[in-house]
Design an enzyme around this catalytic site. Structure first.
Site, PDB file in Angstrom:
ATOM      1  N   LYS A   1      31.227  -9.298   7.923  1.00  0.00           N
ATOM      2  CA  LYS A   1      32.575  -9.637   7.500  1.00  0.00           C
ATOM      3  C   LYS A   1      33.497  -8.426   7.627  1.00  0.00           C
ATOM      4  O   LYS A   1      33.027  -7.284   7.652  1.00  0.00           O
ATOM      5  CB  LYS A   1      32.562 -10.095   6.034  1.00  0.00           C
TER       6      LYS A   1
ATOM      7  N   ARG B   1      24.063 -22.373   3.948  1.00  0.00           N
ATOM      8  CA  ARG B   1      23.430 -23.643   4.307  1.00  0.00           C
ATOM      9  C   ARG B   1      21.978 -23.449   4.727  1.00  0.00           C
ATOM     10  O   ARG B   1      21.162 -24.354   4.571  1.00  0.00           O
ATOM     11  CB  ARG B   1      24.239 -24.326   5.411  1.00  0.00           C
TER      12      ARG B   1
END
Length: 502
Positions: free
Chosen positions: A281, A355
């Site tokens: 990020k 996920r």
């Protein structure tokens, strides 16, 4: 702080302070009118003089009001009477608590719970007053070397209800509000903890402590060795770049008269820090990625509230603890993972890691033959784009369950909005090399993430709550919100049939 309810006339209250409402423009609420009549028009004369307009949040403290037994009367501006809604009501309560503390009141009788709030009853007003009060008093300063001294003399708050028939309802509202507030605080505390403290092992320690505190709760921890035996390769891949061991903490609450009754399962994404991994990020705002475990924090908070409420349900709470870090041992874009279900996933972005943890947790809980499963995760930035910071996203494979959760979100004021999950969205997850990719492109990112998870939830009724926009706030007052604890607990209250019974 001690909370209670009573039903009585305002002029007969012996207290340090009575709290009543004033509407715009300078209109007394019914309770304030009673006080004004007893005092010989003293309050209305002050309003005519312009001392208080009645705008939301305005405060006027009166001393020694004629013929009133209480020492002081606090007039609270409530805005226009017909426009008093849920949000404004909560804000008024918070402002009132702040003012009472500033004025040094040790106790008060609050008549704001008798105001008309559109579509809400006495139970809701009392419960929200308790929750809002607790929320307004929350602080997280345990890592400050010089803790600020906050003046908080208020120790006792009495909420007045219109009739004696509603006393039992008010008492139940207080009990529910205190339990939910306790769960929200626990969730906030976990979320606000720095990631060098709140790692997966710390989540596990909190889950164990909950079992120590409540006989109805048992906890077991699944570490990496057991995950390997179970085939949780996807979950393990996310954490393999970190020196902090991945741990899945499982809390089982048994309150149902039938211990074999099918449980409700709550699963929380517990990324105690998410750097993005190899798909790292940007550095700006990366400190807030400690909040990527707020899904797990909310499940923990809901389990704590559940244990306090002692509801007649069986519930399993799963904290999927993990840390996503870049290293020479990290998983990579291009890797293909075989999940616990046997389905394969091509990793296209290591920052779509939640996920990959949740999919194995969803497969693991099949063994409980659950009544239903609800997972909570700060899963997608796309949800922030779609719904902002006020409403959580909801996706489900079962319409009745989705309706239950939306209803609970409306009841609690912890709102969610259902998003579609049509077959066309599933096509975006196609991969030429595996059963699916872990991302589906920029379009409909929240929905495709939900579609991904749905492939691992085919054996039970399932719903997914994306709290990426609601789990914390940024800026000068940044911190965890504790959402969606209120929604989850309301859902459990409704399932137990004890939502607001007298």
């Amino acid at each position: 702080m001690e909370f209670s309810v009573k039903s009585g006339s305002p002029e007969k209250q012996r207290s340090a302070c009575i709290v009543v409402g004033v509407f715009e423009p300078r209109r007394l609420s019914p309770i304030a009118e009673q006080l004004d009549k007893i005092s010989g028009g003293y309050i209305s004369s002050l309003l005519r003089r312009g001392d208080l307009e009645g705008k939301p949040g305005q405060m006027l403290l009166l001393h020694q009001v004629p013929n009133i037994l209480s020492e002081r009367v606090l007039l609270v501006g409530c805005g226009k009477e017909r426009e008093l809604g849920e949000r404004q009501y909560k804000d008024i309560i918070k402002k009132t608590i702040s003012t009472l503390n500033e004025t040094g009141s040790m106790e008060a009788v609050c008549f704001l719970t008798e105001l008309h709030v559109k579509g809400r009853d006495t139970y809701w007003k009392v419960r929200q007053a308790v929750e809002s009060t607790k929320d307004s008093l929350y602080t997280f300063n345990q890592f400050k070397s010089n803790k600020p001294e906050t003046r908080r003399p208020l120790r006792k708050l009495v909420f007045n209800v219109p009739t004696r028939r509603e006393l039992n309802l008010g008492e139940k509202a207080i009990a529910h509000g205190l339990s939910i507030a306790s769960g929200v605080k626990a969730s906030k505390d976990l979320g606000n903890m720095p990631p060098n403290v709140a790692n997966p092992a710390y989540l596990a320690s909190q889950a164990r402590r909950l079992a120590d505190d409540y006989e109805t709760v048992t906890t077991k921890i699944i570490g990496e060795e057991e995950m390997k035996k179970l085939g949780m390769t996807s979950y393990l891949a996310v954490g393999q770049g970190s020196h902090n061991e991945s741990m899945m903490s499982i809390m089982e609450y048994k309150g149902h008269p039938d211990p074999t009754a099918k449980p409700i399962v709550l699963i929380g994404k517990g990324l105690t820090f998410d750097s993005g991994g190899i798909s790292i990020k940007p550095s700006e705002g990366m400190d807030e990625m400690k909040y990527d475990m707020c899904g797990a924090a909310s499940v923990f908070g809901a389990m704590k509230a559940l244990a306090k409420l002692n509801l007649p349900l069986n519930v399993v709470g799963v904290l999927a603890g993990c840390e996503n870090m870049p290293s020479s041992n990290s998983y990579r874009p291009g890797d293909i993972l075989t999940t616990m279900s046997g389905q394969t996933v091509e990793v296209l972005n290591t920052d779509a890691e939640g996920r990959l943890v949740l999919c194995d947790a969803l497969t693991y809980v099949e063994r409980y033959e659950p009544e239903c499963v609800v997972d909570v995760a700060t899963l997608t930035g796309a949800c922030v784009v779609a719904l902002g910071h006020h409403i959580s996203g909801l996706i489900s494979n079962h319409n009745p369950l989705a309706h239950e959760l939306i209803n609970a979100s409306e009841q609690s004021g912890d709102r969610a909005w259902r998003l579609p999950m049509a077959e066309e969205y599933n096509e975006q997850l196609s991969s030429p090399f595996a059963d699916m990719g872990n991302i589906g492109g920029k379009a409909a990112g929240t929905i495709t993430a939900g579609c991904f998870l749905s492939r691992f939830a085919k054996k039970y009724h399932w719903a997914h709550i994306d709290s990426a926009g609601t789990a914390w706030v940024s800026g000068a007052n940044k911190g965890s919100t504790g959402r969606p604890v209120s929604l989850l607990v309301q859902f459990l209250l409704n399932r137990s049939g004890q939502e607001n019974e007298e």
